[in-house]
Structures are given as structure tokens and as C-alpha cells.
Design a protein around this motif. Structure first.
Motif, PDB file in Angstrom:
ATOM      1  N   GLY A  28       0.571  -1.221   0.007  1.00 33.18           N
ATOM      2  CA  GLY A  28      -0.024   0.064   0.027  1.00 33.18           C
ATOM      3  C   GLY A  28       0.678   1.192  -0.064  1.00 33.18           C
ATOM      4  N   ALA A  29       1.768   1.208   0.786  1.00 36.64           N
ATOM      5  CA  ALA A  29       2.963   2.354   0.849  1.00 36.64           C
ATOM      6  C   ALA A  29       3.603   2.633  -0.489  1.00 36.64           C
ATOM      7  CB  ALA A  29       3.888   2.283   2.025  1.00 36.64           C
ATOM      8  N   ALA A  30       3.897   1.470  -1.123  1.00 36.46           N
ATOM      9  CA  ALA A  30       4.494   1.585  -2.417  1.00 36.46           C
ATOM     10  C   ALA A  30       3.614   2.083  -3.630  1.00 36.46           C
ATOM     11  CB  ALA A  30       4.985   0.148  -2.950  1.00 36.46           C
ATOM     12  N   ILE A  31       2.209   1.721  -3.411  1.00 35.25           N
ATOM     13  CA  ILE A  31       1.332   2.052  -4.345  1.00 35.25           C
ATOM     14  C   ILE A  31       1.293   3.874  -4.155  1.00 35.25           C
ATOM     15  CG2 ILE A  31      -1.424   2.129  -4.792  1.00 35.25           C
ATOM     16  CD1 ILE A  31      -1.180  -0.733  -4.126  1.00 35.25           C
ATOM     17  N   LEU A  32       1.095   4.218  -2.906  1.00 30.50           N
ATOM     18  CA  LEU A  32       1.098   5.651  -2.694  1.00 30.50           C
ATOM     19  C   LEU A  32       2.201   6.470  -3.379  1.00 30.50           C
ATOM     20  CD1 LEU A  32      -1.007   5.962   0.703  1.00 30.50           C
ATOM     21  CD2 LEU A  32      -1.681   6.226  -1.574  1.00 30.50           C
ATOM     22  N   LYS A  33       3.142   5.768  -3.177  1.00 30.38           N
ATOM     23  CA  LYS A  33       4.569   6.360  -3.752  1.00 30.38           C
ATOM     24  C   LYS A  33       4.487   6.364  -5.407  1.00 30.38           C
ATOM     25  CE  LYS A  33       7.742   5.801   0.039  1.00 30.38           C
ATOM     26  NZ  LYS A  33       9.228   5.183   0.319  1.00 30.38           N
TER      27      LYS A  33
ATOM     28  N   ILE B  70       1.703  -3.690  -8.820  1.00 32.57           N
ATOM     29  CA  ILE B  70       1.575  -5.284  -9.224  1.00 32.57           C
ATOM     30  C   ILE B  70       1.630  -6.107  -8.165  1.00 32.57           C
ATOM     31  CG2 ILE B  70       3.236  -7.138 -10.356  1.00 32.57           C
ATOM     32  CD1 ILE B  70       4.098  -5.105 -12.361  1.00 32.57           C
ATOM     33  N   ALA B  71       2.587  -5.714  -6.887  1.00 31.33           N
ATOM     34  CA  ALA B  71       2.831  -6.479  -5.880  1.00 31.33           C
ATOM     35  C   ALA B  71       1.218  -6.608  -4.912  1.00 31.33           C
ATOM     36  CB  ALA B  71       3.755  -6.287  -5.003  1.00 31.33           C
TER      37      ALA B  71
ATOM     38  N   LEU C   9      -0.884  -9.538  -3.673  1.00 32.82           N
ATOM     39  CA  LEU C   9      -1.265  -9.454  -2.314  1.00 32.82           C
ATOM     40  C   LEU C   9      -2.798  -9.396  -2.096  1.00 32.82           C
ATOM     41  CD1 LEU C   9       1.657  -7.450  -1.062  1.00 32.82           C
ATOM     42  CD2 LEU C   9       1.245 -10.163  -0.502  1.00 32.82           C
ATOM     43  N   ALA C  10      -3.504  -8.492  -2.716  1.00 29.61           N
ATOM     44  CA  ALA C  10      -4.911  -8.248  -2.403  1.00 29.61           C
ATOM     45  C   ALA C  10      -5.626  -9.479  -2.836  1.00 29.61           C
ATOM     46  CB  ALA C  10      -5.541  -7.323  -3.230  1.00 29.61           C
ATOM     47  N   CYS C  11      -5.111 -10.585  -4.022  1.00 27.61           N
ATOM     48  CA  CYS C  11      -5.836 -11.663  -4.274  1.00 27.61           C
ATOM     49  C   CYS C  11      -5.322 -12.685  -3.073  1.00 27.61           C
ATOM     50  CB  CYS C  11      -5.157 -12.211  -5.372  1.00 27.61           C
ATOM     51  SG  CYS C  11      -5.497 -11.535  -6.945  1.00 27.61           S
TER      52      CYS C  11
END
Length: 132
Positions: free
Chosen positions: A72-77, A84-85, A89-91
Motif C-alpha cells: 500500500g505504501a509503494a502504491i501511494l509512492k 503489481i505486488a 497481495l490483494a488476491c
């Protein structure tokens, strides 16, 4: 090719998905710590196919929670690897919550819904480099 409105909606959804992943990761970490500290907090399930010791479930939730929080932190960055992760990970998170369903049914259903939204948002968003 998505229209500009759909792309803006998906981009906003991606940011919201990142925030949801951070919050879900924190909840997963708390769930894991509670399951490790006190087995009496979660109800025991009788004859269940995916029955694990609650200590095992605690470690599962703790590890998945940490990974979801980091993604989640990587997505916000804005990192593509985070997106992709995040999908992967959501799956994994949705599958773990499905298996956790008999222990905490209401939270598991809510968490599955959150996971499905996160997967949708991350799959429909156009990466930042490819946006017009």
C-alpha cells in the motif's frame, strides 16, 4: 483505451486502494498480534476444512498484514512494482479472509469486499508513465 473520466476515476481509486491496503495491513497486523497473544479472543471452530491453530492464523495475518501495508505504501509512492505486488497481495488477502470466514464472519466479508475493490482499482488504472 479508457476515456479521461474513467482514467481519473481509476487513478483516484488507486490512491484510495493504497490507503485501504495500508489500513487493512494495520488491521491484519493487529489481528495477528491478538491471535498470537491470546487464543481466547477468536472463537474456535469445530470441524472446518481450513482449520489451523490460532497461533498459525496469527502468524499468517501478521505476515500478510505487513506485506499488504508495504505494498500500500509503494502504491501511494506511485511505484509500478507496488501496483503489481498490490494486485497479487490483494488476491492472497481475499483468499486468507475467505479461509478466516468462520472465525470472524462479519469482518471477513467486509475485508473480502475491500480486497475486490483494491484488485479492481489496481487493474483498471493506467500506470503514471502511460497517462496522457
Amino acid at each position: 483505451m479508457p476515456t479521461r473520466t474513467n482514467s481519473a476515476w481509476a487513478a483516484g481509486g488507486t490512491t484510495f486502494a493504497g490507503v485501504l491496503m495500508i489500513v487493512s495491513g494495520i488491521f491484519g497486523i493487529i489481528e495477528g498480534i491478538v491471535a498470537l497473544a491470546k487464543d481466547e479472543v477468536s472463537q474456535r471452530v469445530g470441524d472446518y476444512t481450513f482449520k489451523f491453530d490460532l497461533t498459525t492464523w496469527g502468524w499468517i495475518h501478521l505476515i500478510v498484514g505487513i506485506l499488504v501495508l508495504l505494498a500500500g505504501a509503494a502504491i501511494l509512492k506511485g511505484m509500478e512494482a507496488g501496483r503489481i505486488a498490490g494486485i497479487a497481495l490483494a488476491c492472497l488477502y481475499v483468499i486468507a479472509q475467505f479461509m478466516w470466514l468462520p472465525y470472524q464472519p462479519l469482518w471477513s466479508i467486509i475485508a473480502i469486499g475491500i480486497g475486490v475493490f483494491v484488485i479492481w482499482a489496481l487493474c483498471t488504472d493506467v500506470p503514471r508513465q502511460a497517462r496522457p
